[in-house]
Scaffold this active site. Structure first.
Site, mmCIF file in Angstrom:
data_model
loop_
_atom_site.group_PDB
_atom_site.id
_atom_site.type_symbol
_atom_site.label_atom_id
_atom_site.label_comp_id
_atom_site.label_asym_id
_atom_site.label_seq_id
_atom_site.Cartn_x
_atom_site.Cartn_y
_atom_site.Cartn_z
ATOM 1 C CE LYS A 53 -1.427 -5.372 2.059
ATOM 2 N NZ LYS A 53 -1.582 -5.731 3.479
ATOM 3 N NE ARG A 152 -3.857 -3.955 10.745
ATOM 4 C CZ ARG A 152 -3.143 -4.185 9.648
ATOM 5 N NH1 ARG A 152 -2.458 -3.203 9.089
ATOM 6 N NH2 ARG A 152 -3.085 -5.387 9.104
ATOM 7 C CE1 TYR A 284 8.265 25.992 -8.364
ATOM 8 C CE2 TYR A 284 8.181 23.599 -8.278
ATOM 9 C CZ TYR A 284 7.679 24.811 -8.745
ATOM 10 O OH TYR A 284 6.603 24.809 -9.574
ATOM 11 C CG MET A 332 2.850 17.567 -9.193
ATOM 12 S SD MET A 332 1.366 18.561 -9.400
ATOM 13 C CE MET A 332 1.278 19.428 -7.846
HETATM 14 C C1 LIG Z 1 -0.581 -6.747 3.616
HETATM 15 C C2 LIG Z 1 -0.770 -7.987 4.412
HETATM 16 C C3 LIG Z 1 0.088 -9.090 4.240
HETATM 17 C C4 LIG Z 1 1.318 -9.051 3.349
HETATM 18 O O1 LIG Z 1 2.369 -8.442 4.053
HETATM 19 P P1 LIG Z 1 3.877 -8.434 3.474
HETATM 20 O O2 LIG Z 1 4.681 -7.971 4.630
HETATM 21 O O3 LIG Z 1 3.901 -7.443 2.357
HETATM 22 O O4 LIG Z 1 4.188 -9.808 3.055
HETATM 23 C C5 LIG Z 1 -0.209 -10.250 4.929
HETATM 24 N N1 LIG Z 1 -1.266 -10.316 5.773
HETATM 25 C C6 LIG Z 1 -2.098 -9.270 5.970
HETATM 26 C C7 LIG Z 1 -3.227 -9.416 6.905
HETATM 27 C C8 LIG Z 1 -1.872 -8.075 5.318
HETATM 28 O O5 LIG Z 1 -2.683 -7.040 5.536
#
Ligand SMILES: *Cc1c(COP(=O)(O)O)cnc(C)c1O
Length: 407
Positions: A53, A152, A284, A332
Protein backbone atom coordinates in the site's frame (compact mmCIF):
# COMPACT_ATOMS: atom_id res chain seq x y z
CA UNK A 1 -8.39 -2.16 -34.84
CA UNK A 2 -6.93 1.25 -34.29
CA UNK A 3 -3.34 1.48 -33.22
CA UNK A 4 -2.89 2.80 -29.72
CA UNK A 5 -1.44 6.28 -29.42
CA UNK A 6 2.07 6.63 -28.16
CA UNK A 7 2.16 6.82 -24.38
CA UNK A 8 2.98 10.35 -23.24
CA UNK A 9 6.52 10.61 -21.95
CA UNK A 10 6.85 10.40 -18.19
CA UNK A 11 8.05 13.50 -16.39
CA UNK A 12 11.39 11.82 -15.92
CA UNK A 13 11.83 11.15 -19.61
CA UNK A 14 10.91 14.71 -20.51
CA UNK A 15 13.54 16.11 -18.20
CA UNK A 16 16.22 13.70 -19.32
CA UNK A 17 18.27 11.89 -16.78
CA UNK A 18 16.26 10.53 -13.86
CA UNK A 19 19.21 11.16 -11.60
CA UNK A 20 19.28 14.82 -12.35
CA UNK A 21 18.06 16.42 -9.18
CA UNK A 22 16.97 14.04 -6.45
CA UNK A 23 15.68 10.50 -6.57
CA UNK A 24 14.67 7.38 -4.72
CA UNK A 25 16.78 4.35 -5.44
CA UNK A 26 15.09 1.07 -4.64
CA UNK A 27 17.16 -2.05 -4.46
CA UNK A 28 14.94 -4.89 -5.60
CA UNK A 29 17.59 -7.44 -4.58
CA UNK A 30 17.16 -6.24 -0.99
CA UNK A 31 13.38 -6.64 -1.25
CA UNK A 32 13.93 -10.19 -2.48
CA UNK A 33 16.44 -10.98 0.24
CA UNK A 34 13.98 -9.72 2.84
CA UNK A 35 11.14 -11.83 1.43
CA UNK A 36 13.37 -14.89 1.48
CA UNK A 37 14.61 -14.23 5.01
CA UNK A 38 11.07 -13.68 6.25
CA UNK A 39 9.87 -16.83 4.52
CA UNK A 40 12.63 -18.82 6.19
CA UNK A 41 11.47 -17.37 9.51
CA UNK A 42 7.78 -18.21 9.04
CA UNK A 43 8.36 -21.66 7.57
CA UNK A 44 6.53 -23.50 4.81
CA UNK A 45 3.15 -23.69 6.58
CA UNK A 46 2.68 -19.92 6.49
CA UNK A 47 2.38 -17.71 3.43
CA UNK A 48 3.70 -14.20 3.06
CA UNK A 49 1.52 -11.30 1.97
CA UNK A 50 3.60 -8.38 0.70
CA UNK A 51 1.90 -5.19 1.86
CA UNK A 52 2.47 -2.71 -0.96
CA UNK A 53 0.00 0.00 0.00
CA UNK A 54 0.95 3.68 -0.29
CA UNK A 55 3.08 2.97 -3.37
CA UNK A 56 4.92 0.27 -1.45
CA UNK A 57 5.73 2.61 1.43
CA UNK A 58 7.23 5.10 -1.00
CA UNK A 59 9.37 2.49 -2.79
CA UNK A 60 7.22 2.14 -5.92
CA UNK A 61 4.47 -0.48 -5.95
CA UNK A 62 5.25 -2.22 -9.24
CA UNK A 63 8.98 -2.95 -8.94
CA UNK A 64 8.45 -4.01 -5.32
CA UNK A 65 5.49 -6.24 -6.17
CA UNK A 66 7.36 -7.94 -9.00
CA UNK A 67 10.44 -8.49 -6.87
CA UNK A 68 8.41 -9.83 -3.95
CA UNK A 69 6.50 -12.20 -6.17
CA UNK A 70 9.68 -13.58 -7.64
CA UNK A 71 11.07 -14.21 -4.18
CA UNK A 72 8.00 -16.13 -3.08
CA UNK A 73 5.37 -13.70 -1.79
CA UNK A 74 1.97 -15.38 -2.17
CA UNK A 75 -0.27 -12.33 -2.40
CA UNK A 76 -0.51 -8.58 -1.90
CA UNK A 77 -2.14 -6.18 0.52
CA UNK A 78 -3.17 -2.72 -0.63
CA UNK A 79 -5.13 0.00 1.13
CA UNK A 80 -7.25 1.35 -1.70
CA UNK A 81 -9.07 0.16 -4.75
CA UNK A 82 -6.85 2.25 -7.04
CA UNK A 83 -3.75 0.60 -5.60
CA UNK A 84 -5.20 -2.80 -6.40
CA UNK A 85 -6.19 -1.82 -9.92
CA UNK A 86 -2.65 -0.51 -10.50
CA UNK A 87 -1.28 -4.01 -9.82
CA UNK A 88 -3.84 -5.62 -12.12
CA UNK A 89 -3.23 -3.15 -14.95
CA UNK A 90 0.47 -4.03 -14.71
CA UNK A 91 -0.42 -7.67 -15.30
CA UNK A 92 0.05 -8.91 -11.76
CA UNK A 93 -2.44 -11.70 -11.22
CA UNK A 94 -1.63 -12.88 -7.68
CA UNK A 95 -4.39 -12.50 -5.07
CA UNK A 96 -4.81 -8.93 -3.80
CA UNK A 97 -6.59 -8.05 -0.56
CA UNK A 98 -7.86 -4.49 -0.15
CA UNK A 99 -7.17 -3.75 3.51
CA UNK A 100 -9.14 -0.50 3.63
CA UNK A 101 -12.93 -0.30 3.70
CA UNK A 102 -14.90 -0.07 0.49
CA UNK A 103 -18.40 1.17 1.13
CA UNK A 104 -19.92 2.02 -2.26
CA UNK A 105 -21.51 -0.52 -4.56
CA UNK A 106 -19.45 0.91 -7.43
CA UNK A 107 -16.20 0.22 -5.58
CA UNK A 108 -17.21 -3.32 -4.81
CA UNK A 109 -18.27 -3.83 -8.42
CA UNK A 110 -14.73 -2.81 -9.42
CA UNK A 111 -13.36 -5.42 -7.05
CA UNK A 112 -15.37 -8.03 -8.88
CA UNK A 113 -14.26 -6.73 -12.27
CA UNK A 114 -10.57 -6.64 -11.31
CA UNK A 115 -10.66 -9.73 -9.08
CA UNK A 116 -9.58 -7.88 -5.96
CA UNK A 117 -10.70 -9.10 -2.55
CA UNK A 118 -12.46 -6.52 -0.43
CA UNK A 119 -12.31 -6.61 3.35
CA UNK A 120 -15.71 -7.06 4.93
CA UNK A 121 -16.28 -5.27 8.22
CA UNK A 122 -20.06 -5.38 8.46
CA UNK A 123 -23.20 -7.16 7.34
CA UNK A 124 -23.99 -4.16 5.16
CA UNK A 125 -20.91 -4.74 2.98
CA UNK A 126 -21.49 -8.48 2.94
CA UNK A 127 -25.00 -7.98 1.55
CA UNK A 128 -23.76 -5.48 -1.02
CA UNK A 129 -21.25 -8.05 -2.28
CA UNK A 130 -23.90 -10.75 -2.44
CA UNK A 131 -26.26 -8.49 -4.39
CA UNK A 132 -23.59 -7.39 -6.85
CA UNK A 133 -22.15 -10.81 -7.46
CA UNK A 134 -25.40 -12.75 -7.70
CA UNK A 135 -26.40 -10.79 -10.78
CA UNK A 136 -23.01 -11.13 -12.44
CA UNK A 137 -22.64 -14.86 -12.79
CA UNK A 138 -19.35 -14.67 -10.89
CA UNK A 139 -18.62 -15.27 -7.26
CA UNK A 140 -16.98 -12.58 -5.23
CA UNK A 141 -13.98 -13.49 -3.09
CA UNK A 142 -13.89 -11.56 0.18
CA UNK A 143 -12.16 -11.67 3.54
CA UNK A 144 -13.74 -10.90 6.88
CA UNK A 145 -12.00 -8.62 9.33
CA UNK A 146 -12.50 -8.96 13.06
CA UNK A 147 -11.84 -6.17 15.51
CA UNK A 148 -10.12 -7.87 18.45
CA UNK A 149 -8.85 -4.69 20.11
CA UNK A 150 -7.46 -2.34 17.49
CA UNK A 151 -10.76 -0.40 17.46
CA UNK A 152 -10.60 0.62 13.84
CA UNK A 153 -11.86 -1.56 11.00
CA UNK A 154 -13.49 -4.92 11.48
CA UNK A 155 -16.64 -6.36 12.91
CA UNK A 156 -16.66 -6.73 16.69
CA UNK A 157 -15.04 -10.13 17.32
CA UNK A 158 -18.03 -11.48 19.23
CA UNK A 159 -20.07 -10.97 16.06
CA UNK A 160 -17.55 -12.97 14.01
CA UNK A 161 -19.21 -16.40 13.96
CA UNK A 162 -22.60 -14.87 13.10
CA UNK A 163 -21.12 -12.99 10.13
CA UNK A 164 -19.15 -16.00 8.94
CA UNK A 165 -22.36 -18.06 9.02
CA UNK A 166 -24.13 -15.37 7.00
CA UNK A 167 -21.29 -15.13 4.45
CA UNK A 168 -21.08 -18.90 4.10
CA UNK A 169 -24.78 -18.85 3.31
CA UNK A 170 -24.40 -16.35 0.44
CA UNK A 171 -24.02 -18.39 -2.68
CA UNK A 172 -22.40 -15.61 -4.72
CA UNK A 173 -19.82 -14.75 -2.05
CA UNK A 174 -16.73 -16.79 -1.37
CA UNK A 175 -15.25 -16.18 2.07
CA UNK A 176 -11.54 -16.74 1.45
CA UNK A 177 -10.19 -15.75 4.82
CA UNK A 178 -10.67 -14.22 8.23
CA UNK A 179 -8.26 -11.83 9.86
CA UNK A 180 -7.57 -9.32 12.57
CA UNK A 181 -4.96 -6.62 13.19
CA UNK A 182 -2.70 -6.13 16.20
CA UNK A 183 -2.65 -2.71 17.85
CA UNK A 184 0.50 -2.95 19.97
CA UNK A 185 2.60 -5.76 18.53
CA UNK A 186 5.67 -3.51 18.38
CA UNK A 187 5.56 -2.67 22.11
CA UNK A 188 8.67 -3.69 24.05
CA UNK A 189 8.10 -6.70 26.34
CA UNK A 190 8.14 -4.50 29.46
CA UNK A 191 5.65 -2.05 27.94
CA UNK A 192 3.25 -4.66 26.62
CA UNK A 193 0.18 -4.74 28.82
CA UNK A 194 -0.75 -8.06 27.28
CA UNK A 195 -2.98 -6.62 24.58
CA UNK A 196 -1.42 -8.70 21.78
CA UNK A 197 -2.09 -11.86 23.77
CA UNK A 198 -5.66 -10.77 24.52
CA UNK A 199 -6.22 -9.99 20.85
CA UNK A 200 -4.91 -13.41 19.94
CA UNK A 201 -7.17 -15.08 22.53
CA UNK A 202 -10.18 -13.33 21.03
CA UNK A 203 -9.12 -14.39 17.55
CA UNK A 204 -8.76 -17.96 18.81
CA UNK A 205 -12.17 -17.79 20.47
CA UNK A 206 -13.77 -16.89 17.14
CA UNK A 207 -11.93 -19.70 15.37
CA UNK A 208 -13.06 -22.16 18.04
CA UNK A 209 -16.64 -20.93 17.68
CA UNK A 210 -16.49 -21.52 13.95
CA UNK A 211 -15.15 -25.01 14.44
CA UNK A 212 -17.97 -25.79 16.85
CA UNK A 213 -20.50 -24.75 14.25
CA UNK A 214 -18.73 -26.63 11.49
CA UNK A 215 -17.92 -23.41 9.61
CA UNK A 216 -14.65 -23.17 7.70
CA UNK A 217 -12.54 -20.11 8.55
CA UNK A 218 -10.47 -20.20 5.36
CA UNK A 219 -7.11 -18.44 5.46
CA UNK A 220 -6.49 -17.16 9.02
CA UNK A 221 -4.13 -14.23 9.60
CA UNK A 222 -3.25 -11.84 12.39
CA UNK A 223 0.36 -10.65 12.20
CA UNK A 224 1.86 -7.48 10.70
CA UNK A 225 5.67 -7.13 10.64
CA UNK A 226 5.86 -6.83 14.41
CA UNK A 227 3.63 -9.85 15.00
CA UNK A 228 5.65 -11.81 12.47
CA UNK A 229 8.90 -11.07 14.28
CA UNK A 230 7.70 -11.30 17.88
CA UNK A 231 6.01 -14.71 18.00
CA UNK A 232 5.60 -17.78 15.83
CA UNK A 233 2.29 -18.37 17.57
CA UNK A 234 0.82 -15.42 15.70
CA UNK A 235 1.71 -16.59 12.21
CA UNK A 236 -1.30 -18.83 11.39
CA UNK A 237 -1.74 -19.35 7.61
CA UNK A 238 -0.42 -15.99 6.43
CA UNK A 239 1.51 -12.98 7.67
CA UNK A 240 0.98 -9.47 6.31
CA UNK A 241 4.39 -7.86 6.10
CA UNK A 242 4.98 -4.21 5.31
CA UNK A 243 7.84 -2.44 7.06
CA UNK A 244 10.05 -5.53 7.38
CA UNK A 245 9.70 -6.22 3.66
CA UNK A 246 11.42 -2.87 3.08
CA UNK A 247 14.23 -3.81 5.43
CA UNK A 248 13.34 -2.09 8.68
CA UNK A 249 12.47 -3.71 12.00
CA UNK A 250 9.24 -2.28 13.46
CA UNK A 251 10.90 -1.76 16.85
CA UNK A 252 14.45 -1.74 18.22
CA UNK A 253 13.88 -4.87 20.31
CA UNK A 254 12.79 -6.76 17.17
CA UNK A 255 15.95 -5.88 15.21
CA UNK A 256 18.02 -8.94 14.39
CA UNK A 257 15.20 -11.51 14.68
CA UNK A 258 15.41 -11.78 10.89
CA UNK A 259 18.30 -10.29 8.89
CA UNK A 260 16.80 -7.38 6.97
CA UNK A 261 18.34 -5.13 4.34
CA UNK A 262 17.08 -1.58 3.84
CA UNK A 263 15.88 -1.31 0.25
CA UNK A 264 15.59 2.42 -0.23
CA UNK A 265 18.12 5.17 -0.60
CA UNK A 266 17.50 8.88 -1.15
CA UNK A 267 20.07 10.77 -3.17
CA UNK A 268 20.26 14.38 -4.33
CA UNK A 269 22.65 16.60 -6.23
CA UNK A 270 24.60 19.61 -5.09
CA UNK A 271 23.54 22.51 -7.32
CA UNK A 272 25.55 25.42 -5.92
CA UNK A 273 28.53 25.99 -3.68
CA UNK A 274 29.22 29.15 -1.81
CA UNK A 275 31.98 30.39 0.45
CA UNK A 276 30.73 32.55 3.30
CA UNK A 277 32.30 34.17 6.32
CA UNK A 278 31.64 33.56 10.00
CA UNK A 279 28.38 34.85 11.45
CA UNK A 280 26.32 34.49 8.29
CA UNK A 281 22.66 33.51 8.63
CA UNK A 282 21.47 30.64 6.42
CA UNK A 283 18.05 30.00 4.84
CA UNK A 284 14.60 31.17 5.98
CA UNK A 285 14.54 32.70 9.42
CA UNK A 286 18.32 32.48 9.69
CA UNK A 287 17.87 29.57 12.04
CA UNK A 288 21.54 28.74 11.53
CA UNK A 289 24.46 31.12 11.68
CA UNK A 290 27.93 30.06 10.62
CA UNK A 291 30.48 30.00 13.41
CA UNK A 292 33.47 29.96 11.07
CA UNK A 293 34.20 30.76 7.44
CA UNK A 294 32.22 28.05 5.72
CA UNK A 295 31.74 26.34 2.42
CA UNK A 296 28.04 25.74 2.02
CA UNK A 297 26.46 23.43 -0.53
CA UNK A 298 22.89 23.80 -1.76
CA UNK A 299 21.25 20.39 -2.31
CA UNK A 300 18.24 20.05 -4.58
CA UNK A 301 15.76 18.30 -2.32
CA UNK A 302 13.32 19.70 0.20
CA UNK A 303 10.18 19.07 2.19
CA UNK A 304 8.01 18.83 -0.93
CA UNK A 305 10.06 15.75 -1.78
CA UNK A 306 9.55 14.14 1.63
CA UNK A 307 12.39 15.46 3.78
CA UNK A 308 10.55 16.55 6.94
CA UNK A 309 11.06 20.24 7.65
CA UNK A 310 11.25 19.30 11.29
CA UNK A 311 14.72 17.88 10.60
CA UNK A 312 16.08 21.39 9.93
CA UNK A 313 19.49 21.68 11.62
CA UNK A 314 19.01 18.12 12.94
CA UNK A 315 20.10 15.82 10.13
CA UNK A 316 23.22 14.81 8.24
CA UNK A 317 23.86 13.72 4.69
CA UNK A 318 26.52 11.28 3.53
CA UNK A 319 29.27 12.19 1.10
CA UNK A 320 32.20 9.89 0.39
CA UNK A 321 31.41 7.86 3.48
CA UNK A 322 31.33 10.84 5.85
CA UNK A 323 28.53 12.76 7.52
CA UNK A 324 27.99 16.42 6.68
CA UNK A 325 25.53 18.46 8.75
CA UNK A 326 22.47 20.04 7.22
CA UNK A 327 22.17 23.69 8.28
CA UNK A 328 19.33 26.21 8.40
CA UNK A 329 15.67 25.69 7.64
CA UNK A 330 14.87 22.93 5.14
CA UNK A 331 12.86 24.62 2.40
CA UNK A 332 10.30 23.29 -0.04
CA UNK A 333 12.76 22.37 -2.78
CA UNK A 334 16.26 22.83 -1.36
CA UNK A 335 18.35 22.40 1.71
CA UNK A 336 21.83 23.56 2.63
CA UNK A 337 24.68 21.50 4.02
CA UNK A 338 27.92 22.60 5.62
CA UNK A 339 30.56 21.16 3.30
CA UNK A 340 33.51 22.99 4.83
CA UNK A 341 35.08 19.67 5.82
CA UNK A 342 34.47 18.07 2.43
CA UNK A 343 36.70 20.00 0.02
CA UNK A 344 36.08 17.46 -2.76
CA UNK A 345 32.39 18.25 -2.98
CA UNK A 346 31.44 20.15 -6.13
CA UNK A 347 28.46 21.17 -8.20
CA UNK A 348 26.86 17.95 -9.42
CA UNK A 349 28.15 15.87 -6.52
CA UNK A 350 25.66 13.35 -5.18
CA UNK A 351 24.88 13.26 -1.49
CA UNK A 352 22.91 10.53 0.24
CA UNK A 353 20.16 11.52 2.64
CA UNK A 354 18.99 8.01 3.50
CA UNK A 355 21.21 5.07 2.81
CA UNK A 356 24.63 3.65 3.42
CA UNK A 357 28.12 4.72 2.46
CA UNK A 358 31.04 2.72 3.81
CA UNK A 359 30.51 2.33 7.54
CA UNK A 360 28.01 5.17 7.79
CA UNK A 361 24.31 4.54 7.43
CA UNK A 362 21.30 6.79 7.93
CA UNK A 363 17.92 5.11 8.08
CA UNK A 364 14.30 6.21 8.39
CA UNK A 365 14.42 5.44 12.11
CA UNK A 366 17.17 8.04 12.58
CA UNK A 367 14.84 10.60 11.06
CA UNK A 368 11.66 9.47 12.79
CA UNK A 369 13.29 9.54 16.21
CA UNK A 370 14.45 13.09 15.62
CA UNK A 371 11.08 14.36 14.54
CA UNK A 372 8.84 12.42 16.86
CA UNK A 373 7.21 10.14 14.34
CA UNK A 374 7.59 6.58 13.08
CA UNK A 375 9.63 5.15 10.18
CA UNK A 376 6.42 4.22 8.32
CA UNK A 377 5.50 7.91 8.00
CA UNK A 378 9.02 8.87 6.86
CA UNK A 379 8.97 6.28 4.06
CA UNK A 380 5.46 7.15 2.91
CA UNK A 381 6.56 10.78 2.64
CA UNK A 382 8.56 10.08 -0.53
CA UNK A 383 5.63 10.08 -2.84
CA UNK A 384 5.36 13.14 -4.99
CA UNK A 385 8.15 14.48 -7.08
CA UNK A 386 11.02 12.06 -6.80
CA UNK A 387 11.70 9.65 -9.66
CA UNK A 388 12.13 6.09 -8.50
CA UNK A 389 14.95 3.98 -9.84
CA UNK A 390 14.78 0.27 -9.35
CA UNK A 391 18.25 -1.23 -9.18
CA UNK A 392 19.27 -4.75 -8.38
CA UNK A 393 22.40 -4.12 -6.38
CA UNK A 394 23.51 -3.80 -2.79
CA UNK A 395 22.81 -0.56 -0.97
CA UNK A 396 25.82 1.68 -0.95
CA UNK A 397 27.39 0.20 -4.05
CA UNK A 398 27.38 2.71 -6.90
CA UNK A 399 25.30 1.42 -9.78
CA UNK A 400 26.75 2.90 -12.94
CA UNK A 401 24.67 0.93 -15.41
CA UNK A 402 21.19 -0.20 -16.04
CA UNK A 403 18.75 1.66 -13.80
CA UNK A 404 15.18 1.35 -14.96
CA UNK A 405 12.93 4.26 -14.22
CA UNK A 406 9.49 3.25 -13.03
CA UNK A 407 6.71 5.69 -13.72
C1 LIG B 1 -0.40 -1.73 6.76
C2 LIG B 1 -0.92 -3.01 7.29
C3 LIG B 1 -0.05 -4.09 7.55
C4 LIG B 1 1.46 -3.99 7.43
O1 LIG B 1 1.96 -3.40 8.61
P1 LIG B 1 3.55 -3.34 8.90
O2 LIG B 1 3.62 -2.93 10.32
O3 LIG B 1 4.11 -2.29 8.00
O4 LIG B 1 4.09 -4.68 8.65
C5 LIG B 1 -0.62 -5.29 7.94
N1 LIG B 1 -1.96 -5.42 8.11
C6 LIG B 1 -2.81 -4.40 7.88
C7 LIG B 1 -4.26 -4.61 8.09
C8 LIG B 1 -2.33 -3.17 7.49
O5 LIG B 1 -3.18 -2.16 7.29
Amino acid sequence: MTSSPLAPPSATEETGEARQRAWVEVNTAAIQANVRALRRHIGPATQLMAVVKADAYGHGALPVARAALEAGAACFGVATLAEGVQLRRAGISAPVLVLGNLTQAEELRSCLRWQLMPTISSMREALLCQNLASGSGRSMAVQLKLDTGMTRLGVDWQEGPRLVAALRGMEAVELVGIYSHLACADAAPDEDDGLSDRQQQRFEAVLAGLQEQGLAAGCRHLANSAGTLRSHRQHYDLVRVGLALYGHPPAAHLAGVVPLRPALQIHARVTLLRQVGAGVGVSYGHRFRTSRPSRLAVVSIGYADGVPRMLSNRMDVLFEGRRLPQVGAITMDQLVIDATDAPRIEVGSIVTLLGKQGDEAIGPVDWSERCGTIPWEILCGFKHRLPRLAVAADPGVPTPAGPTAEP
